[in-house]
Design an enzyme around this catalytic site. Structure first.
Site, short mmCIF file in Angstrom:
data_model
loop_
_atom_site.label_atom_id
_atom_site.label_comp_id
_atom_site.label_asym_id
_atom_site.label_seq_id
_atom_site.Cartn_x
_atom_site.Cartn_y
_atom_site.Cartn_z
N HIS A 188 -43.00 -3.91 -31.04
CA HIS A 188 -43.24 -2.93 -32.10
C HIS A 188 -42.76 -3.49 -33.44
O HIS A 188 -43.44 -3.37 -34.45
CB HIS A 188 -42.46 -1.63 -31.82
CG HIS A 188 -42.95 -0.85 -30.64
ND1 HIS A 188 -42.17 -0.61 -29.54
CD2 HIS A 188 -44.13 -0.23 -30.40
CE1 HIS A 188 -42.85 0.11 -28.67
NE2 HIS A 188 -44.04 0.36 -29.16
N LYS B 153 -45.74 11.57 -21.79
CA LYS B 153 -44.81 10.75 -21.01
C LYS B 153 -43.51 11.54 -20.86
O LYS B 153 -43.26 12.49 -21.59
CB LYS B 153 -44.53 9.44 -21.74
CG LYS B 153 -45.77 8.59 -21.97
CD LYS B 153 -45.44 7.37 -22.79
CE LYS B 153 -46.71 6.57 -23.08
NZ LYS B 153 -46.46 5.43 -23.96
N ARG C 158 -52.30 -5.32 -27.77
CA ARG C 158 -51.58 -6.41 -27.12
C ARG C 158 -52.48 -7.22 -26.22
O ARG C 158 -52.37 -8.42 -26.12
CB ARG C 158 -50.42 -5.85 -26.28
CG ARG C 158 -49.29 -5.31 -27.10
CD ARG C 158 -48.41 -4.44 -26.24
NE ARG C 158 -49.18 -3.33 -25.70
CZ ARG C 158 -48.79 -2.54 -24.75
NH1 ARG C 158 -47.63 -2.73 -24.19
NH2 ARG C 158 -49.54 -1.54 -24.33
N SER D 255 -42.49 -0.72 -23.40
CA SER D 255 -41.23 0.01 -23.27
C SER D 255 -40.90 0.25 -21.80
O SER D 255 -39.73 0.17 -21.39
CB SER D 255 -41.32 1.34 -24.03
OG SER D 255 -41.64 1.10 -25.37
N1 COA Z 1 -45.22 -4.20 -28.57
C1 COA Z 1 -44.71 -3.78 -27.43
N2 COA Z 1 -45.10 -2.70 -26.80
C2 COA Z 1 -46.07 -1.99 -27.36
C3 COA Z 1 -46.66 -2.35 -28.56
C4 COA Z 1 -46.20 -3.53 -29.18
N3 COA Z 1 -46.70 -3.97 -30.32
N4 COA Z 1 -47.60 -1.47 -28.86
C5 COA Z 1 -47.59 -0.57 -27.89
N5 COA Z 1 -46.66 -0.89 -26.97
C6 COA Z 1 -46.39 -0.19 -25.73
C7 COA Z 1 -45.36 0.85 -25.86
O1 COA Z 1 -44.09 0.35 -25.59
C8 COA Z 1 -45.81 1.84 -24.82
O2 COA Z 1 -45.34 1.42 -23.57
P1 COA Z 1 -45.10 2.46 -22.41
O3 COA Z 1 -46.42 3.05 -22.08
O4 COA Z 1 -44.55 1.61 -21.35
O5 COA Z 1 -44.13 3.49 -22.92
C9 COA Z 1 -47.32 1.69 -24.81
O6 COA Z 1 -47.57 0.44 -25.35
C10 COA Z 1 -48.04 2.66 -25.69
O7 COA Z 1 -47.16 3.06 -26.65
P2 COA Z 1 -47.37 3.45 -28.17
O8 COA Z 1 -48.09 2.44 -28.94
O9 COA Z 1 -46.02 3.84 -28.65
O10 COA Z 1 -48.32 4.58 -28.10
P3 COA Z 1 -48.10 5.87 -27.35
O11 COA Z 1 -49.22 5.93 -26.39
O12 COA Z 1 -46.75 6.04 -26.82
O13 COA Z 1 -48.22 6.85 -28.56
C11 COA Z 1 -49.39 8.27 -30.06
C12 COA Z 1 -49.44 7.25 -28.94
C13 COA Z 1 -48.10 9.05 -30.11
C14 COA Z 1 -49.55 7.53 -31.36
C15 COA Z 1 -50.59 9.16 -29.81
O14 COA Z 1 -50.49 9.70 -28.51
C16 COA Z 1 -50.70 10.26 -30.80
O15 COA Z 1 -51.17 10.07 -31.90
N6 COA Z 1 -50.27 11.47 -30.40
C17 COA Z 1 -50.34 12.65 -31.23
C18 COA Z 1 -51.44 13.57 -30.76
C19 COA Z 1 -52.76 13.03 -31.24
O16 COA Z 1 -53.05 13.00 -32.41
N7 COA Z 1 -53.55 12.59 -30.28
C20 COA Z 1 -54.79 11.94 -30.59
C21 COA Z 1 -55.85 12.52 -29.78
S1 COA Z 1 -57.04 11.27 -29.51
#
Ligand code: COA
Length: 164
Positions: A20, A44, A93, A131
């Protein structure tokens, strides 16, 4: 007068990893300001509480003065609109991220055509990080020094009652 360029990078950050951070650094070099938006609610089941995720994320990026850490609730596009931000940063990624990211970007575009999603690739040394893997490693006694900032490592060790 030119407008300042602002972007939002949203996520669960449970917890933030060097992957990140790599993306945050790349965004910082492209935008005047970056809002790191920590999702309050998530499907989650996070290890860290909302407050912990917010505070740890803030601590991990405190050396980057143009980064603001906030909590957000509800749809990301609504939060972006409330802050007058038109760019959402996301990381890709690996190929496996594509379908999920593609769906989310297109749904967001349908709901808010004025907002663009900008994809960036983290450096290859971080492309395998997530993560969940980091949490699994700590739970099983592995060393995560290379994967997360020191403040996150300390918090993880404390969560799992492990000595540093
Ligand atoms: N390096 C390392 N890990 C990364 C990464 C990077 N550059 N980018 C993503 N990841 C990993 C994260 O660690 C996470 O791992 P995990 O699944 O083991 O926890 C996974 O990839 C996805 O994480 P992240 O990028 O944080 O996205 P998320 O899916 O947790 O969050 C939101 C997504 C919160 C941005 C999204 O759900 C959102 O916008 N929610 C609000 C509601 C909404 O508007 N929804 C849209 C409807 S389409």
């Amino acid at each position: 007068m030119s407008q300042s360029r602002i972007a939002i990078y949203a996520g669960t950050f449970d917890p933030l990893t060097w992957g990140h951070y790599d993306l945050i650094r790349r965004s910082v070099s492209l935008f005047d300001r970056l809002i790191l938006a920590v999702a309050r609610s998530t499907p989650k089941d996070p290890l860290f509480s909302t407050k912990e995720r917010e505070e740890l994320t803030r601590e991990a990026v405190k050396d980057l003065p143009t980064v603001e850490v906030v909590l957000f609730e509800g749809l990301l596009i609504n939060y972006a609109r409330s802050r007058h931000v038109r760019v959402l940063v996301r990381g890709l990624r690996a190929f496996s991220d594509f379908e999920y990211e593609f769906q989310m970007a297109l749904i967001n575009r349908k709901l808010a055509p004025e907002i663009e999603t900008l994809f960036m690739m983290p450096s290859e040394e971080h492309s395998y990080l997530s993560s969940s893997r980091v949490k699994e490693l700590v739970a099983l006694g592995g060393d995560v020094s290379d994967f997360v900032p020191p403040v996150i490592r300390t918090a993880l060790l404390r969560k799992y009652n492990r000595a540093g």
